[in-house]
Design a protein around this motif. Structure first.
Motif, PDB file in Angstrom:
ATOM      1  N   LYS A 156       0.799  -1.222   0.000  1.00  0.00           N
ATOM      2  CA  LYS A 156       0.000   0.000   0.000  1.00  0.00           C
ATOM      3  C   LYS A 156       0.834   1.276   0.000  1.00  0.00           C
ATOM      4  CE  LYS A 156      -3.728  -2.214   2.527  1.00  0.00           C
ATOM      5  NZ  LYS A 156      -4.541  -2.193   3.750  1.00  0.00           N
ATOM      6  N   GLY A 157       2.149   1.152  -0.073  1.00  0.00           N
ATOM      7  CA  GLY A 157       3.019   2.325  -0.011  1.00  0.00           C
ATOM      8  C   GLY A 157       3.035   3.095  -1.320  1.00  0.00           C
ATOM      9  N   SER A 158       3.233   4.403  -1.216  1.00  0.00           N
ATOM     10  CA  SER A 158       3.347   5.243  -2.414  1.00  0.00           C
ATOM     11  C   SER A 158       4.682   4.969  -3.097  1.00  0.00           C
ATOM     12  CB  SER A 158       3.253   6.716  -2.027  1.00  0.00           C
ATOM     13  OG  SER A 158       4.393   7.084  -1.265  1.00  0.00           O
ATOM     14  N   ILE A 159       4.848   5.513  -4.284  1.00  0.00           N
ATOM     15  CA  ILE A 159       6.092   5.275  -5.028  1.00  0.00           C
ATOM     16  C   ILE A 159       7.294   5.875  -4.302  1.00  0.00           C
ATOM     17  CG2 ILE A 159       5.814   7.282  -6.551  1.00  0.00           C
ATOM     18  CD1 ILE A 159       7.095   5.515  -8.760  1.00  0.00           C
ATOM     19  N   SER A 160       7.144   7.069  -3.747  1.00  0.00           N
ATOM     20  CA  SER A 160       8.283   7.699  -3.071  1.00  0.00           C
ATOM     21  C   SER A 160       8.657   6.934  -1.806  1.00  0.00           C
ATOM     22  CB  SER A 160       7.982   9.157  -2.757  1.00  0.00           C
ATOM     23  OG  SER A 160       6.863   9.264  -1.910  1.00  0.00           O
ATOM     24  N   THR A 161       7.667   6.493  -1.057  1.00  0.00           N
ATOM     25  CA  THR A 161       7.939   5.725   0.160  1.00  0.00           C
ATOM     26  C   THR A 161       8.573   4.388  -0.185  1.00  0.00           C
ATOM     27  OG1 THR A 161       6.058   6.764   1.249  1.00  0.00           O
ATOM     28  CG2 THR A 161       6.891   4.741   2.227  1.00  0.00           C
ATOM     29  N   THR A 162       8.051   3.731  -1.199  1.00  0.00           N
ATOM     30  CA  THR A 162       8.577   2.426  -1.593  1.00  0.00           C
ATOM     31  C   THR A 162      10.018   2.556  -2.079  1.00  0.00           C
ATOM     32  OG1 THR A 162       6.327   1.776  -2.216  1.00  0.00           O
ATOM     33  CG2 THR A 162       8.118   0.391  -3.016  1.00  0.00           C
ATOM     34  N   LYS A 163      10.317   3.609  -2.849  1.00  0.00           N
ATOM     35  CA  LYS A 163      11.687   3.831  -3.307  1.00  0.00           C
ATOM     36  C   LYS A 163      12.629   4.064  -2.123  1.00  0.00           C
ATOM     37  CE  LYS A 163      12.424   6.545  -6.868  1.00  0.00           C
ATOM     38  NZ  LYS A 163      12.306   7.636  -7.866  1.00  0.00           N
ATOM     39  N   ARG A 164      12.155   4.791  -1.133  1.00  0.00           N
ATOM     40  CA  ARG A 164      12.983   5.084   0.044  1.00  0.00           C
ATOM     41  C   ARG A 164      13.277   3.807   0.830  1.00  0.00           C
ATOM     42  NH1 ARG A 164      11.787  10.081   4.195  1.00  0.00           N
ATOM     43  NH2 ARG A 164      13.835  10.079   5.160  1.00  0.00           N
ATOM     44  N   VAL A 165      12.270   2.956   0.980  1.00  0.00           N
ATOM     45  CA  VAL A 165      12.452   1.690   1.685  1.00  0.00           C
ATOM     46  C   VAL A 165      13.411   0.797   0.903  1.00  0.00           C
ATOM     47  CG1 VAL A 165      11.287  -0.421   2.435  1.00  0.00           C
ATOM     48  CG2 VAL A 165      10.233   1.789   2.883  1.00  0.00           C
ATOM     49  N   VAL A 166      13.245   0.718  -0.401  1.00  0.00           N
ATOM     50  CA  VAL A 166      14.117  -0.124  -1.238  1.00  0.00           C
ATOM     51  C   VAL A 166      15.562   0.373  -1.160  1.00  0.00           C
ATOM     52  CG1 VAL A 166      14.640  -0.755  -3.629  1.00  0.00           C
ATOM     53  CG2 VAL A 166      12.302  -0.947  -2.774  1.00  0.00           C
ATOM     54  N   ALA A 167      15.769   1.673  -1.198  1.00  0.00           N
ATOM     55  CA  ALA A 167      17.132   2.221  -1.117  1.00  0.00           C
ATOM     56  C   ALA A 167      17.793   1.841   0.203  1.00  0.00           C
ATOM     57  CB  ALA A 167      17.097   3.732  -1.285  1.00  0.00           C
ATOM     58  N   ALA A 168      17.054   1.937   1.302  1.00  0.00           N
ATOM     59  CA  ALA A 168      17.606   1.573   2.612  1.00  0.00           C
ATOM     60  C   ALA A 168      17.858   0.063   2.691  1.00  0.00           C
ATOM     61  CB  ALA A 168      16.661   2.016   3.721  1.00  0.00           C
ATOM     62  N   MET A 169      16.976  -0.733   2.092  1.00  0.00           N
ATOM     63  CA  MET A 169      17.170  -2.184   2.097  1.00  0.00           C
ATOM     64  C   MET A 169      18.411  -2.570   1.309  1.00  0.00           C
ATOM     65  SD  MET A 169      13.238  -3.471   1.671  1.00  0.00           S
ATOM     66  CE  MET A 169      13.553  -5.218   1.722  1.00  0.00           C
ATOM     67  N   GLU A 170      18.674  -1.892   0.198  1.00  0.00           N
ATOM     68  CA  GLU A 170      19.878  -2.172  -0.585  1.00  0.00           C
ATOM     69  C   GLU A 170      21.130  -1.875   0.227  1.00  0.00           C
ATOM     70  OE1 GLU A 170      19.126   0.194  -4.060  1.00  0.00           O
ATOM     71  OE2 GLU A 170      18.155  -1.476  -5.104  1.00  0.00           O
ATOM     72  N   LYS A 171      21.122  -0.773   0.966  1.00  0.00           N
ATOM     73  CA  LYS A 171      22.263  -0.445   1.831  1.00  0.00           C
ATOM     74  C   LYS A 171      22.444  -1.504   2.911  1.00  0.00           C
ATOM     75  CE  LYS A 171      21.857   4.551   1.287  1.00  0.00           C
ATOM     76  NZ  LYS A 171      21.506   5.798   1.976  1.00  0.00           N
ATOM     77  N   LEU A 172      21.333  -1.968   3.485  1.00  0.00           N
ATOM     78  CA  LEU A 172      21.394  -2.984   4.538  1.00  0.00           C
ATOM     79  C   LEU A 172      21.972  -4.284   3.997  1.00  0.00           C
ATOM     80  CD1 LEU A 172      20.717  -3.949   7.410  1.00  0.00           C
ATOM     81  CD2 LEU A 172      18.402  -4.442   6.606  1.00  0.00           C
ATOM     82  N   ILE A 173      21.559  -4.687   2.820  1.00  0.00           N
ATOM     83  CA  ILE A 173      22.067  -5.927   2.228  1.00  0.00           C
ATOM     84  C   ILE A 173      23.546  -5.798   1.893  1.00  0.00           C
ATOM     85  CG2 ILE A 173      21.921  -7.389   0.165  1.00  0.00           C
ATOM     86  CD1 ILE A 173      18.865  -7.031   0.354  1.00  0.00           C
ATOM     87  N   GLN A 174      23.973  -4.632   1.400  1.00  0.00           N
ATOM     88  CA  GLN A 174      25.390  -4.415   1.121  1.00  0.00           C
ATOM     89  C   GLN A 174      26.203  -4.515   2.406  1.00  0.00           C
ATOM     90  OE1 GLN A 174      25.598  -0.627  -0.786  1.00  0.00           O
ATOM     91  NE2 GLN A 174      25.064  -1.430  -2.811  1.00  0.00           N
ATOM     92  N   LYS A 175      25.700  -3.942   3.468  1.00  0.00           N
ATOM     93  CA  LYS A 175      26.391  -3.972   4.761  1.00  0.00           C
ATOM     94  C   LYS A 175      26.492  -5.404   5.283  1.00  0.00           C
ATOM     95  CE  LYS A 175      27.770  -2.086   8.716  1.00  0.00           C
ATOM     96  NZ  LYS A 175      28.951  -1.314   8.911  1.00  0.00           N
ATOM     97  N   ARG A 176      25.401  -6.155   5.155  1.00  0.00           N
ATOM     98  CA  ARG A 176      25.393  -7.538   5.625  1.00  0.00           C
ATOM     99  C   ARG A 176      26.383  -8.389   4.838  1.00  0.00           C
ATOM    100  NH1 ARG A 176      20.717  -9.334   8.590  1.00  0.00           N
ATOM    101  NH2 ARG A 176      20.966 -11.364   7.619  1.00  0.00           N
ATOM    102  N   SER A 177      26.461  -8.193   3.525  1.00  0.00           N
ATOM    103  CA  SER A 177      27.391  -8.984   2.721  1.00  0.00           C
ATOM    104  C   SER A 177      28.839  -8.585   3.023  1.00  0.00           C
ATOM    105  CB  SER A 177      27.089  -8.848   1.233  1.00  0.00           C
ATOM    106  OG  SER A 177      27.274  -7.528   0.804  1.00  0.00           O
ATOM    107  N   ALA A 178      29.078  -7.324   3.335  1.00  0.00           N
ATOM    108  CA  ALA A 178      30.427  -6.883   3.692  1.00  0.00           C
ATOM    109  C   ALA A 178      30.856  -7.494   5.025  1.00  0.00           C
ATOM    110  CB  ALA A 178      30.489  -5.365   3.768  1.00  0.00           C
ATOM    111  N   ASN A 179      29.911  -7.644   5.954  1.00  0.00           N
ATOM    112  CA  ASN A 179      30.232  -8.228   7.256  1.00  0.00           C
ATOM    113  C   ASN A 179      30.513  -9.723   7.162  1.00  0.00           C
ATOM    114  OD1 ASN A 179      30.044  -5.830   8.575  1.00  0.00           O
ATOM    115  ND2 ASN A 179      27.968  -6.159   9.318  1.00  0.00           N
TER     116      ASN A 179
END
Length: 93
Positions: A57-80
């Motif tokens: 139910k999220g708007s496009i801007s909210t969904t993009k913001r969540v996806v951007a943060a999730m990508e950073k989280l996954i990058q951090k997890r793979s680096a660890n």
């Protein structure tokens, strides 16, 4: 169009990206994990934004913001995962 594809302007594209990334992360405490990369997700409004995106139910801007943060989280997890844990040397008797 400045290098963006028409799909990047569609909320369904971003919901699909969210679903792909959501499979790679633990389901509980997602907003708390994302707050490490964006302080917005540490707020009540940010928590409910993640919840809305998760429910489709999220708007496009909210969904993009969540996806951007999730990508950073996954990058951090793979680096660890590549980090070496040092262990104490034991003497042999």
């Amino acid at each position: 169009m400045m290098g963006k594809t028409p799909a990047e302007y569609d909320v369904e594209h971003w919901r699909g990206e969210f679903e792909k990334l959501y499979e790679k992360l633990p389901k509980r405490g997602l907003a708390r994990q994302l707050s490490k990369f964006d302080d917005y997700f540490g707020t009540t409004e940010g928590y409910f934004s993640v919840k809305n995106v998760r429910n489709g139910k999220g708007s496009i801007s909210t969904t993009k913001r969540v996806v951007a943060a999730m990508e950073k989280l996954i990058q951090k997890r793979s680096a660890n995962k590549n980090r070496i844990n040092r262990q104490k040397l034991q003497s042999v008797k």
